[in-house]
Scaffold this active site. Structure first.
Site, short mmCIF file in Angstrom:
data_model
loop_
_atom_site.label_atom_id
_atom_site.label_comp_id
_atom_site.label_asym_id
_atom_site.label_seq_id
_atom_site.Cartn_x
_atom_site.Cartn_y
_atom_site.Cartn_z
N GLY A 237 0.85 -1.20 0.00
CA GLY A 237 0.00 0.00 0.00
C GLY A 237 0.87 1.24 0.00
N GLU A 259 5.82 -3.23 1.01
CA GLU A 259 5.85 -2.96 -0.44
C GLU A 259 5.02 -1.70 -0.65
OE1 GLU A 259 7.87 -4.77 -2.03
OE2 GLU A 259 8.11 -6.38 -0.58
N CYS A 293 2.16 0.37 -8.96
CA CYS A 293 3.17 1.02 -8.13
C CYS A 293 4.47 1.26 -8.89
CB CYS A 293 3.45 0.18 -6.89
SG CYS A 293 3.85 -1.53 -7.31
N GLU A 390 3.03 10.77 -5.80
CA GLU A 390 2.80 9.61 -6.68
C GLU A 390 1.45 9.80 -7.37
OE1 GLU A 390 2.04 6.03 -4.50
OE2 GLU A 390 2.53 4.77 -6.22
P1 NAD Z 1 -3.32 2.86 1.28
O1 NAD Z 1 -2.04 2.63 1.98
O2 NAD Z 1 -4.07 4.10 1.58
O3 NAD Z 1 -4.31 1.64 1.54
C1 NAD Z 1 -3.92 0.32 1.32
C2 NAD Z 1 -4.76 -0.64 2.12
O4 NAD Z 1 -4.39 -0.51 3.47
C3 NAD Z 1 -6.25 -0.35 2.05
O5 NAD Z 1 -6.93 -1.57 1.90
C4 NAD Z 1 -6.57 0.30 3.38
O6 NAD Z 1 -7.86 0.01 3.84
C5 NAD Z 1 -5.55 -0.36 4.26
N1 NAD Z 1 -5.18 0.42 5.44
C6 NAD Z 1 -5.34 1.73 5.69
N2 NAD Z 1 -4.89 2.04 6.92
C7 NAD Z 1 -4.44 0.89 7.46
C8 NAD Z 1 -3.87 0.53 8.71
N3 NAD Z 1 -3.64 1.44 9.67
N4 NAD Z 1 -3.55 -0.77 8.90
C9 NAD Z 1 -3.75 -1.69 7.95
N5 NAD Z 1 -4.27 -1.43 6.75
C10 NAD Z 1 -4.61 -0.14 6.51
O7 NAD Z 1 -2.96 2.75 -0.27
P2 NAD Z 1 -3.87 3.04 -1.51
O8 NAD Z 1 -3.77 4.47 -1.86
O9 NAD Z 1 -5.18 2.42 -1.39
O10 NAD Z 1 -3.05 2.16 -2.60
C11 NAD Z 1 -2.14 2.65 -3.48
C12 NAD Z 1 -0.73 2.61 -2.92
O11 NAD Z 1 -0.24 1.27 -2.86
C13 NAD Z 1 0.22 3.35 -3.83
O12 NAD Z 1 1.08 4.12 -3.05
C14 NAD Z 1 0.98 2.24 -4.52
O13 NAD Z 1 2.24 2.60 -5.03
C15 NAD Z 1 1.07 1.22 -3.44
N6 NAD Z 1 1.38 -0.10 -3.99
C16 NAD Z 1 2.62 -0.63 -3.78
C17 NAD Z 1 2.96 -1.85 -4.33
C18 NAD Z 1 4.32 -2.47 -4.13
O14 NAD Z 1 4.44 -3.68 -4.31
N7 NAD Z 1 5.33 -1.71 -3.77
C19 NAD Z 1 2.01 -2.55 -5.09
C20 NAD Z 1 0.76 -1.98 -5.28
C21 NAD Z 1 0.44 -0.76 -4.72
#
Ligand code: NAD
Length: 485
Positions: A237, A259, A293, A390
Site C-alpha cells: 500500500g 511494499e 506502483c 505519486e
Molecule cells: P493505502 O495505503 O491508503 O491503503 C492500502 C490498504 O491498506 C487499504 O486496503 C486500506 O484500507 C488499508 N489500510 C489503511 N490504513 C491501514 C492501517 N492502519 N492498517 C492496515 N491497513 C490499513 O494505499 P492506496 O492508496 O489504497 O493504494 C495505493 C498505494 O499502494 C500506492 O502508493 C501504490 O504505489 C502502493 N502499492 C505498492 C505496491 C508495491 O508492491 N510496492 C504494489 C501496489 C500498490
C-alpha cells in the site's frame, strides 16, 4: 469473450469471511458497498469482521501453522501447484471479477490471472529449497548447522490495484515458506481474494493455514500485530500507511515486509528508436489505468530528442481506446474510485495553473463511472504536485535534461526508490545508470519489472525486504543455528 458487464454484475458473489477454511456468511456484520468503477453503481456488500472474528482467525492460524510447517515441503509444493492449475482452469471466472471490481480490460485481467498463477508455481518449487548449511566445527565431534525455518503465522494487508496478484504474492510466499497467513483483503476489491482463498482450500490446504477477512483496517492491524501468535507482517500500500504499520510491527517485534509507493523515473537518452519507444512507453504507462506502483511516471528526456518524444507519446496516448473492460475494443478502463478520480483531477488542475502544457487528455469523461483521459503533460518542472506526489493514475509527466548527471539527480530527488527505467543505446550509460539510480528495480531498454522468479522490493521510502524470487520466500523464513555434539 461474450460476457456483458450486466450479466457479470448479476453473478457478483455474496461476500462473507473465510475463517479456518470455512466461508461464513452469517456473522451479523455491518457492511459497506463495493463499487463498480465502470458505472459507479453498487456491485455488492463487503462485511466488516469483528474482533472475535480476528481472534478466531489467529487461533486457527496458530493451529494451521503447526500442521502446515510439519507437512513436507514436497506435499506443500504439490498442493500449491494444484492452486496454479485451478486458477488457470478458472481464468475466465477470475478475470470476470477483476474486470468488475477494478474495471481493467479483459485481456489485462486474463494476464493478471496468469501472472498470479505463475507466482504460486514459483513459490511451490522454491519452497522445496529451504537449504541451510553445515559450518565446519572447531570441535572434532560437533556438527554445526544452519537451519532455515518458516517464521510463523503471518498477518497480511493488501491494497486494491492488483486484486489477484497482490493476495497471490502474500499467500504463495508465506505458504511456500511453510507459514500460515491471515490476510486482510482490500475492502474495494474483496471478491478476488475470497475466490482465491476458496480455490486454495479446494486444493486441500489444512484448515487454519489461511484466513481471508475484510474489516476495519485500524482494528485489524492492531489486533493482528499485537497478538503473540503473529510473527511477521506483510503490507502492500502507500508509504504513509506502511510507516504506521511498520512502527506498530516493530513495537511488537514483528518483522515488517513493506511494499510501498513509487514514482518511477524513466531516463531517455538519444540514439533510441523514438516511435518504438513511444509505443511501448505508452502501453506501460497506461496499463491498469496507470494504477501500478512501478508504472513509469516521470519521463526525463535528453533535450535533443525531447520534442520528438513529446509528439510521439502524445500521438500514441491519443490512440488509446477508453471504455468498459468487457468491451473487446477497450485498452484502458476507469480509475478505481471517485477518490482516485479527484486525486488525478487535482494533479492536472495544479499543472494547468502553473502553465504546464497538457498535450493530450487532462479531463474526466462525461459518462458514469470514474473515467479519465490518458494524459501527457510536458515541460514539467520540479515544483508541481505531479512531480512530487505519486500520481497512481493515467498521467505521464515529461521533462527535458541536458547532462547525464542532471538526469540522475532528477531521478533520485524523491524519497521513493521503487522502480526506474533507463532507455539508451550506449552501453556505458546503461551500465553507469544501473549503479547510480536509487531504486529496487532498474529496467534498461524494457518495461517488464517483475516476474515470479525475480525479487521485487523498494529502496528508500518505497519499502523493506522483497517479494518474489528466492528473496520473497526468505522474507518469511528464520535462520536457526543448531549444533549436534
Ligand atoms: P493505502 O495505503 O491508503 O491503503 C492500502 C490498504 O491498506 C487499504 O486496503 C486500506 O484500507 C488499508 N489500510 C489503511 N490504513 C491501514 C492501517 N492502519 N492498517 C492496515 N491497513 C490499513 O494505499 P492506496 O492508496 O489504497 O493504494 C495505493 C498505494 O499502494 C500506492 O502508493 C501504490 O504505489 C502502493 N502499492 C505498492 C505496491 C508495491 O508492491 N510496492 C504494489 C501496489 C500498490
Amino acid at each position: 469473450m461474450s460476457i456483458t458487464r450486466e450479466k457479470a454484475a448479476e453473478r457478483y458473489p455474496r461476500l462473507g469471511q473465510l475463517i479456518a477454511g470455512e466461508m461464513k456468511y452469517d456473522g451479523g456484520w455491518s457492511t459497506i458497498d463495493v463499487i463498480d468503477p465502470t458505472t459507479g453503481s453498487v456491485l455488492g456488500a463487503v462485511s466488516m469482521a469483528t474482533e472475535a472474528d480476528v481472534d478466531e482467525a489467529l487461533a486457527a492460524a496458530s493451529k494451521g501453522f503447526d500442521i502446515w510447517r510439519n507437512t513436507s515441503a514436497f506435499e506443500r509444493s504439490k498442493l500449491m501447484r494444484k492452486v496454479a492449475e485451478r486458477m488457470r482452469e478458472s481464468a475466465e471466472a477470475l478475470a470476470e471479477l477483476l474486470v468488475l471490481e477494478l474495471g481493467k480490460p479483459w485481456n489485462e485481467a486474463l494476464g493478471e490471472v496468469e501472472v498470479a498463477a505463475g507466482m504460486w508455481e514459483w513459490a511451490a518449487e522454491e519452497g522445496k529449497r529451504a537449504y541451510g548449511r553445515v559450518i565446519p566445527s572447531r570441535e572434532s565431534n560437533a556438527r554445526q548447522m544452519v537451519l532455515v525455518e518458516p517464521v510463523g503465522p503471518v498477518a497480511a494487508f493488501v491494497t486494491w490495484n492488483g486484486p489477484l496478484v497482490t493476495p497471490s504474492r502474500k499467500m504463495s510466499g508465506a505458504l511456500g515458506a511453510g507459514c500460515s497467513i491471515v490476510l486482510r483483503a482490500s475492502e474495494e476489491v474483496p471478491a478476488c481474494a475470497f475466490a482465491l482463498g476458496q480455490i486454495v482450500y479446494e486444493c486441500g490446504l489444512p484448515a487454519g493455514a489461511l484466513s481471508v477477512l475484510t474489516g476495519d483496517p485500524v482494528m485489524m492491524s492492531r489486533n493482528l500485530l499485537e497478538s503473540p501468535i503473529t510473527r511477521a507482517v506483510t503490507f502492500t500500500g502507500s508509504t504513509n500507511v506502511g510507516k504506521q504499520l511498520s512502527q506498530l510491527a516493530v513495537s511488537h517485534m514483528k518483522r515488517p515486509i513493506m511494499e510501498l509507493g513509487g514514482h518511477a523515473p524513466v531516463l531517455v537518452f538519444d540514439g533510441i528508436n523514438i516511435q518504438d519507444f513511444a509505443k511501448r512507453a505508452v502501453a506501460a504507462k497506461f496499463a491498469n489505468c496507470g494504477q501500478v506502483c512501478f508504472a513509469p511516471t516521470r519521463f526525463y528526456v535528453q533535450r535533443s530528442i525531447y520534442p520528438d518524444i513529446v509528439d510521439a507519446m502524445t500521438e500514441e496516448a491519443k490512440r488509446i481506446v477508453v471504455g468498459c473492460g468487457f468491451d473487446p475494443k477497450t485498452q484502458m478502463g476507469p480509475l478505481k474510485s471517485e477518490r482516485r478520480l479527484q486525486a488525478i483531477e487535482r494533479l492536472v488542475d495544479d499543472a494547468r495553473q502553473r502553465g504546464l502544457r497538457v498535450t493530450t487528455g487532462g479531463r474526466s469523461l462525461d459518462r458514469p463511472g470514474f473515467f479519465f483521459e490518458p494524459t501527457v503533460v510536458a515541460d514539467v518542472t520540479t515544483e508541481p504536485k505531479l512531480s512530487n506526489e505519486e500520481p497512481f493514475g493515467p498521467i505521464a509527466a515529461l521533462t527535458p535534461f541536458d547532462t547525464y548527471e542532471e538526469a540522475i539527480a532528477l531521478a533520485n530527488r524523491l524519497p521513493y526508490g521503487l522502480s526506474a527505467f533507463v532507455h539508451a543505446r550506449d552501453f556505458e550509460t546503461l551500465h553507469r545508470a544501473t549503479n547510480d539510480v536509487e531504486a529496487g528495480n532498474v529496467i534498461c531498454n524494457g518495461w517488464r519489472v517483475t516476474y515470479p522468479e525475480t525479487p521485487f522490493g523498494g529502496h528508500k521510502e518505497s519499502g523493506m525486504l522483497s517479494e518474489g524470487g528466492i528473496e520473497g520466500l526468505r522474507a518469511f523464513q528464520n535462520v536457526k543455528y543448531a549444533v549436534l555434539s
